[in-house]
Design a protein around this motif. Structure first.
Motif, mmCIF file in Angstrom:
data_model
loop_
_atom_site.group_PDB
_atom_site.id
_atom_site.type_symbol
_atom_site.label_atom_id
_atom_site.label_comp_id
_atom_site.label_asym_id
_atom_site.label_seq_id
_atom_site.Cartn_x
_atom_site.Cartn_y
_atom_site.Cartn_z
ATOM 1 N N SER A 144 0.804 -1.224 0.000
ATOM 2 C CA SER A 144 0.000 0.000 0.000
ATOM 3 C C SER A 144 0.836 1.273 0.000
ATOM 4 C CB SER A 144 -0.954 0.000 1.207
ATOM 5 O OG SER A 144 -0.218 0.004 2.420
ATOM 6 N N VAL A 145 2.067 1.240 0.543
ATOM 7 C CA VAL A 145 2.857 2.468 0.658
ATOM 8 C C VAL A 145 4.163 2.433 -0.121
ATOM 9 C CG1 VAL A 145 1.907 3.121 2.898
ATOM 10 C CG2 VAL A 145 3.924 1.648 2.803
ATOM 11 N N VAL A 146 4.479 1.302 -0.747
ATOM 12 C CA VAL A 146 5.729 1.240 -1.527
ATOM 13 C C VAL A 146 5.799 2.328 -2.597
ATOM 14 C CG1 VAL A 146 6.935 -0.151 -3.266
ATOM 15 C CG2 VAL A 146 6.306 -1.176 -1.091
ATOM 16 N N PRO A 147 4.705 2.597 -3.327
ATOM 17 C CA PRO A 147 4.806 3.666 -4.342
ATOM 18 C C PRO A 147 5.058 5.053 -3.751
ATOM 19 C CG PRO A 147 2.905 2.246 -4.765
ATOM 20 C CD PRO A 147 3.408 1.907 -3.402
ATOM 21 N N LEU A 161 4.056 -3.346 -9.787
ATOM 22 C CA LEU A 161 4.149 -4.557 -8.974
ATOM 23 C C LEU A 161 3.419 -4.365 -7.643
ATOM 24 C CD1 LEU A 161 5.349 -7.389 -8.572
ATOM 25 C CD2 LEU A 161 7.381 -6.298 -7.590
ATOM 26 N N ALA A 162 3.611 -3.191 -7.017
ATOM 27 C CA ALA A 162 2.949 -2.923 -5.752
ATOM 28 C C ALA A 162 1.434 -2.849 -5.925
ATOM 29 C CB ALA A 162 3.481 -1.622 -5.149
ATOM 30 N N VAL A 163 0.988 -2.141 -6.977
ATOM 31 C CA VAL A 163 -0.455 -1.985 -7.206
ATOM 32 C C VAL A 163 -1.102 -3.327 -7.534
ATOM 33 C CG1 VAL A 163 -2.204 -0.922 -8.670
ATOM 34 C CG2 VAL A 163 -0.226 0.412 -7.919
ATOM 35 N N SER A 164 -0.488 -4.073 -8.425
ATOM 36 C CA SER A 164 -1.053 -5.377 -8.794
ATOM 37 C C SER A 164 -1.021 -6.334 -7.606
ATOM 38 C CB SER A 164 -0.290 -5.976 -9.977
ATOM 39 O OG SER A 164 1.092 -6.133 -9.664
ATOM 40 N N GLY A 165 0.045 -6.229 -6.780
ATOM 41 C CA GLY A 165 0.106 -7.060 -5.582
ATOM 42 C C GLY A 165 -1.014 -6.732 -4.616
ATOM 43 N N TYR A 166 -1.284 -5.437 -4.451
ATOM 44 C CA TYR A 166 -2.369 -5.011 -3.556
ATOM 45 C C TYR A 166 -3.708 -5.553 -4.052
ATOM 46 C CZ TYR A 166 -5.175 -2.011 -0.537
ATOM 47 O OH TYR A 166 -6.069 -1.564 0.401
ATOM 48 N N TYR A 213 -10.699 -2.601 2.219
ATOM 49 C CA TYR A 213 -9.547 -2.462 1.326
ATOM 50 C C TYR A 213 -9.627 -1.229 0.434
ATOM 51 C CZ TYR A 213 -7.590 -6.937 2.693
ATOM 52 O OH TYR A 213 -7.020 -7.952 3.410
ATOM 53 N N ILE A 214 -10.809 -0.694 0.264
ATOM 54 C CA ILE A 214 -10.927 0.558 -0.495
ATOM 55 C C ILE A 214 -10.371 1.729 0.314
ATOM 56 C CG2 ILE A 214 -12.581 2.259 -1.363
ATOM 57 C CD1 ILE A 214 -14.312 -0.071 -2.315
ATOM 58 N N PHE A 215 -10.688 1.745 1.603
ATOM 59 C CA PHE A 215 -10.246 2.860 2.447
ATOM 60 C C PHE A 215 -8.879 2.630 3.092
ATOM 61 C CE2 PHE A 215 -14.855 3.442 2.341
ATOM 62 C CZ PHE A 215 -14.951 4.807 2.115
ATOM 63 N N ALA A 216 -8.419 1.397 3.104
ATOM 64 C CA ALA A 216 -7.174 1.071 3.805
ATOM 65 C C ALA A 216 -5.952 1.824 3.285
ATOM 66 C CB ALA A 216 -6.931 -0.435 3.754
ATOM 67 N N PRO A 217 -5.745 1.963 1.967
ATOM 68 C CA PRO A 217 -4.543 2.682 1.510
ATOM 69 C C PRO A 217 -4.461 4.113 2.030
ATOM 70 C CG PRO A 217 -5.509 1.457 -0.304
ATOM 71 C CD PRO A 217 -6.481 1.385 0.822
#
Length: 629
Positions: free
Chosen positions: A109-112, A331-336, A363-367
């Motif tokens: 969620s925060v890697v990007p 990769l981060a987005v697809s992984g999420y 999961y919509i609000f979690a990021p």
């Protein structure tokens, strides 16, 4: 506090003002040995921290154990007709599966955002920064020498703590036996939970915690067990039914638990709003002044006095290394998305009341919440993962409703949310450490993934050892009462049931203490700093309300030891205090492993040492004399 510890650490390893530029002194060393030592230490500590972090976010002492029948029996829904549908007893298989499903998504969620957090916003992440300075200090001659002495001190007090715990074990064959039930201040004080229990672990914790926290704990203990509970117990038969017992939530236990919850919620809500406000204000100012490259006021590295960025060679070198090994955003987005999809399908099978659309909403609000927590942690070093978890309890629990298993659904939602926001802030703090030690972000991310995977197996297995070795685990009055599990379950009950079942005047006391917690925080933030340091912390005051006072006395003893040490030799106390405290904590903690093994093999201590009042002792002697005749 972490920043102050960092400055003390730098002084202890012989740094001077000219060493403020990290790479001017340490960068040369890093280039000489290709940075192998510092990078290895950074990657290893990242893995270890990720592994141990699951012990917190896994909820073994809070939301996860709060689902069990043991905790439900102590909660206000113990006789509810819907009780069975709100119970999920621990099982090693589903716990490991649940943690694997929910523990990795926070990393994605925060890697990007790592470049924004670390380089653009220049957030401090005090704990991550302190860890980086500690790692770098090990690779200087002075740092290595100090580290050797610290390890020696840690070993000595580790041995003492372990052997002392082993010695105490011999006297604990029955309940209320041994040194841990020593009536230090008299029998009457002992009955009101005021005694020193000779726990080296909590003495060590007290040496590490700030004085204000320990004093706040003691004040909370005096307020609750010294004043409030004795006065309320006198109202037995008026405010609540007589003869309910000390653990009934319709009696005195209801006051103890729900007033503690009120203070915790008041403090948590205030700081939740405060951190969100700080986060929003800082983000707005950062984006507004982006063209002038203004950095946040909490981060001054590489900035001139007028706030205009003046990137130094050190920052250029750090940025070059930090951005060299990119972690692809796709990769981060697809992984999420992939992990969220798996969780949406599988979690409702683990927890029947947790519908798939509840999981989707989380999961919509979690990021956004993970970003807020990681950003706020960078500003204040304060992770509000448990507060976000409590928010999920109320929202999902109220949505599901009590008749549809809302208590279990709320606790499960709490677990999902806590794991996301906790791992997100931990990862960003580790990225800060890697940034300062020139470690590869890609290596750190992989290390975090490996550590998280290890934690998903190790933490449940350790919990399972305790769960099987101690049949009374989680029961009030036992050695491991798991007080937060009761608190979390009762929070879930409040979310779906309301306040109608509380004893008389309990809700009024909750309102008063909730408001008092907020007002105390307002006072702490508005009065001058020289006075604010004398105002107690409500969250710390609330903890003894339910679990008693002995640990607070232990921690104050630790503070007293450190205070006397600092008065006699401050430099030595600053250098070796954390090592001594760590030894005391680890010794008693490690003893719990052989103790658990002995319990598994049904080996009991041979002696019971109890303390009786004079009158009781006379009666016991008289009774024994009749048996002898």
């Amino acid at each position: 506090m972490a920043v102050e510890s960092t400055l003390e650490l730098e002084n202890n390893v012989g740094r001077t003002k000219r060493d403020e530029n990290l790479l001017d002194v340490e960068g040369k060393m890093v280039e000489d040995d290709d940075g192998t030592k510092g990078k290895e230490n950074t990657v290893i500590q990242t893995c270890v921290v990720a592994t141990s972090g699951i012990a917190f976010s896994g909820g073994f002492g809070s939301y996860l154990f709060g689902m069990s029948d043991i905790i439900a029996a102590q909660s206000s829904d113990s006789n509810s007709p819907t009780r069975n549908m709100n119970i999920k007893n621990p099982s090693l298989s589903w716990i490991i599966g649940f943690l694997f499903i929910v523990s990795f998504i926070g990393l994605c969620s925060v890697v990007p955002l790592r470049k924004i957090m670390i380089i653009d916003f220049k957030l401090i992440y005090p704990s991550g920064t302190a860890t980086a300075h500690l790692i770098n200090s090990f690779h200087t001659p002075q740092g290595a020498k100090l580290a050797k002495q610290q390890v020696s001190a840690l070993g000595k007090f580790f041995s003492f703590s372990f052997l002392w715990s082993f010695f105490q074990w011999f006297f604990t064959s029955e309940d209320d036996c041994g040194f841990e039930n020593f009536p230090t201040f008299g029998i009457k004080a002992y009955q009101n939970k005021f005694f020193f229990d000779f726990s080296t672990m909590y003495v060590g914790v007290g040496m590490i915690c700030p004085y204000l926290i320990n004093v706040s704990l003691l004040l909370g203990a005096i307020l609750s067990w010294g004043i409030m509970w004795p006065l309320i117990e006198k109202q037995e038969g008026h405010w609540y039914k007589a003869g309910l017992g000390p653990s009934n939530f319709h009696g005195i236990q209801g006051y103890r638990v729900f007033t503690a919850i009120a203070v915790i919620l008041g403090d948590g809500l205030y700081n939740f709003v405060k951190v969100l406000g700080t986060t929003g204000t800082g983000l707005y100012n950062q984006l507004k002044n982006k063209e002038s490259r203004t950095v946040l006021p909490v981060a001054t590295d590489g900035a001139t006095p007028d706030g205009v960025g003046a990137t130094s060679f050190d920052d250029q070198r750090r940025t070059e290394v930090f951005m060299k090994d990119r972690i692809p955003t796709w990769l981060a987005v697809s992984g999420y998305v992939a992990i969220a999809a798996v969780a949406t399908i599988t979690l409702p099978h683990i927890f029947d009341p947790l519908e798939w659309y509840y999981v989707v909403v989380i999961y919509i609000f979690a990021p956004a919440l993970a970003f807020c927590n990681a950003y706020g942690c960078g500003l204040t070093d304060w992770s509000l993962a448990s507060t976000y978890g409590k928010l999920a309890i109320f929202v999902i629990g109220a949505w599901a409703g009590k008749s549809q298993g809302g208590i279990l659904a709320g606790l499960a939602a709490c677990g999902v949310m806590m794991n996301i926001v906790s791992t997100a802030s931990d990862l960003m703090s580790d990225f800060k450490t890697g940034y300062l030690t020139l470690a590869s972000p890609r290596s750190m991310f992989v290390s975090q993934v490996i550590g998280t995977a290890m934690g998903c197996v190790i933490a449940p297995c350790v919990f399972w050892i305790f769960y099987t070795a101690f049949p009374d685990l989680g029961k009030h009055g036992s050695e491991y009462p798991a007080p937060y599990a009761v608190v979390y379950r009762n929070l879930a009950i409040l979310g779906v049931e309301g306040f109608g079942s509380l004893p008389k005047h309990c809700l009024s006391l909750c309102h008063a203490l909730f408001a008092a917690a907020i007002l105390i925080n307002v006072a702490r933030d508005t009065v001058p700093k020289k006075w604010a340091r004398f105002i107690p912390i409500p969250m710390a005051m609330a903890i003894p309300f339910y679990i008693g006072t002995s640990f607070a006395i232990d921690m104050c003893v630790g503070s007293l030891i450190l205070f006397i040490w600092e008065k006699s030799n401050k430099a030595k106390a600053d250098a070796f205090g954390p090592a001594v405290a760590s030894g005391l904590i680890c010794g008693e903690g490690i003893w719990s492993v052989p103790k658990s093994v002995l319990a598994l093999f049904k080996v009991s201590p041979p002696i019971c040492m109890k303390f009786l009042s004079k009158d009781t002792n006379v009666k016991v002697d008289g009774f024994l004399s009749t048996l002898i005749r």
